[in-house]
Motif scaffolding. Structure first.
Motif, mmCIF file in Angstrom:
data_model
loop_
_atom_site.group_PDB
_atom_site.id
_atom_site.type_symbol
_atom_site.label_atom_id
_atom_site.label_comp_id
_atom_site.label_asym_id
_atom_site.label_seq_id
_atom_site.Cartn_x
_atom_site.Cartn_y
_atom_site.Cartn_z
ATOM 1 N N TYR A 1 9.665 -33.361 10.529
ATOM 2 C CA TYR A 1 10.715 -32.561 9.906
ATOM 3 C C TYR A 1 11.533 -31.890 11.002
ATOM 4 N N ALA A 2 12.609 -31.236 10.611
ATOM 5 C CA ALA A 2 13.470 -30.527 11.567
ATOM 6 C C ALA A 2 13.552 -29.061 11.170
ATOM 7 N N VAL A 3 13.848 -28.216 12.160
ATOM 8 C CA VAL A 3 14.019 -26.779 11.934
ATOM 9 C C VAL A 3 15.178 -26.314 12.813
ATOM 10 N N PRO A 4 16.119 -25.537 12.248
ATOM 11 C CA PRO A 4 17.215 -25.023 13.073
ATOM 12 C C PRO A 4 16.710 -23.848 13.930
ATOM 13 N N ALA A 5 15.919 -24.174 14.949
ATOM 14 C CA ALA A 5 15.321 -23.150 15.814
ATOM 15 C C ALA A 5 14.959 -23.784 17.153
ATOM 16 N N ALA A 6 14.575 -22.941 18.081
ATOM 17 C CA ALA A 6 14.116 -23.431 19.384
ATOM 18 C C ALA A 6 12.702 -23.988 19.240
ATOM 19 N N ALA A 7 12.407 -25.027 20.016
ATOM 20 C CA ALA A 7 11.069 -25.624 19.993
ATOM 21 C C ALA A 7 10.086 -24.688 20.697
ATOM 22 N N GLN A 8 8.833 -24.741 20.273
ATOM 23 C CA GLN A 8 7.774 -23.982 20.939
ATOM 24 C C GLN A 8 6.513 -24.824 20.998
ATOM 25 N N ALA A 9 5.509 -24.341 21.719
ATOM 26 C CA ALA A 9 4.306 -25.136 21.992
ATOM 27 C C ALA A 9 3.538 -25.539 20.735
ATOM 28 N N GLU A 10 3.352 -24.642 19.791
ATOM 29 C CA GLU A 10 2.607 -24.962 18.570
ATOM 30 C C GLU A 10 3.541 -24.787 17.364
ATOM 31 N N PRO A 11 4.333 -25.835 17.030
ATOM 32 C CA PRO A 11 5.361 -25.691 15.999
ATOM 33 C C PRO A 11 4.825 -25.645 14.564
ATOM 34 N N ALA A 12 3.606 -26.159 14.346
ATOM 35 C CA ALA A 12 3.043 -26.178 12.993
ATOM 36 C C ALA A 12 1.527 -26.088 13.085
ATOM 37 N N THR A 13 0.921 -25.530 12.036
ATOM 38 C CA THR A 13 -0.532 -25.419 11.983
ATOM 39 C C THR A 13 -1.020 -25.753 10.573
ATOM 40 N N ILE A 14 -2.299 -26.041 10.457
ATOM 41 C CA ILE A 14 -2.908 -26.216 9.136
ATOM 42 C C ILE A 14 -3.212 -24.819 8.613
ATOM 43 N N ALA A 15 -2.565 -24.415 7.539
ATOM 44 C CA ALA A 15 -2.744 -23.077 6.977
ATOM 45 C C ALA A 15 -4.063 -22.971 6.219
ATOM 46 N N TRP A 16 -4.409 -24.014 5.468
ATOM 47 C CA TRP A 16 -5.669 -24.026 4.720
ATOM 48 C C TRP A 16 -6.018 -25.447 4.310
ATOM 49 N N THR A 17 -7.278 -25.635 3.986
ATOM 50 C CA THR A 17 -7.750 -26.893 3.420
ATOM 51 C C THR A 17 -8.720 -26.554 2.296
ATOM 52 N N GLU A 18 -8.881 -27.470 1.366
ATOM 53 C CA GLU A 18 -9.843 -27.304 0.280
ATOM 54 C C GLU A 18 -10.216 -28.684 -0.236
ATOM 55 N N PRO A 19 -11.376 -28.799 -0.875
ATOM 56 C CA PRO A 19 -11.736 -30.094 -1.452
ATOM 57 C C PRO A 19 -10.703 -30.499 -2.499
ATOM 58 N N ALA A 20 -10.398 -31.768 -2.557
ATOM 59 C CA ALA A 20 -9.402 -32.263 -3.509
ATOM 60 C C ALA A 20 -10.096 -32.821 -4.744
ATOM 61 N N GLU A 21 -9.515 -32.575 -5.883
ATOM 62 C CA GLU A 21 -10.006 -33.155 -7.129
ATOM 63 C C GLU A 21 -9.519 -34.604 -7.197
ATOM 64 N N ALA A 22 -10.163 -35.402 -8.007
ATOM 65 C CA ALA A 22 -9.754 -36.807 -8.168
ATOM 66 C C ALA A 22 -8.335 -36.900 -8.701
ATOM 67 N N THR A 23 -7.917 -35.943 -9.514
ATOM 68 C CA THR A 23 -6.572 -35.983 -10.097
ATOM 69 C C THR A 23 -5.500 -35.548 -9.105
#
Length: 133
Positions: A72-94
């Motif tokens: 993706y793109a962001v109208p901002a300056a680049a930095q070392a860690e541009p994105a992180t995993i905020a959370w995870t959880e088990p997924a349901e079959a649906t």
């Protein structure tokens, strides 16, 4: 979840790439959060953001051992860690089944093709005698 991200600066815009992998034995839902100062410009199809994207990042499901590349793109300056995993959880079959929104995105463009639209300033009946066949 394992996540590898990087950002490249191009004319005042950061182009972000992320590779997410689910190393677990179960499907997992996750949230990729943008860490740059600016809204996410997600990939688009037919003028609409791809499924799973919003102005802050991406949410999706990965099957066990699955790997997904996102960008993706962001109208901002680049930095070392541009994105992180905020959370995870088990997924349901649906969770991995398509929703009405994802189904609607797969429809073709409802506008008629340009080849059947008359050019501006020209009437469709020009060059005809006005009689029906």
């Amino acid at each position: 979840m394992e996540c590898d991200t990087q950002a490249t600066a191009v004319d005042g815009t950061a182009l972000v790439t992320a590779v997410i992998e689910n190393p677990h034995d179960e499907p997992a839902r996750f949230r990729l959060r943008n860490e740059l100062d600016g809204p996410v410009w997600p990939p688009r199809r037919r003028g609409h953001p791809e499924a799973g994207w919003d102005e802050n990042g991406y949410e999706g499901v990965l099957e066990p051992g699955e790997r997904r590349a996102l960008g993706y793109a962001v109208p901002a300056a680049a930095q070392a860690e541009p994105a992180t995993i905020a959370w995870t959880e088990p997924a349901e079959a649906t969770d991995s089944e398509p929703t009405a929104e994802t189904a609607a995105r797969s429809f073709r463009d409802p506008r008629p093709p340009r080849s059947v639209i008359s050019p501006p300033g020209r009437r469709l009946d020009e060059g005809t005698t006005g009689e029906r066949p």
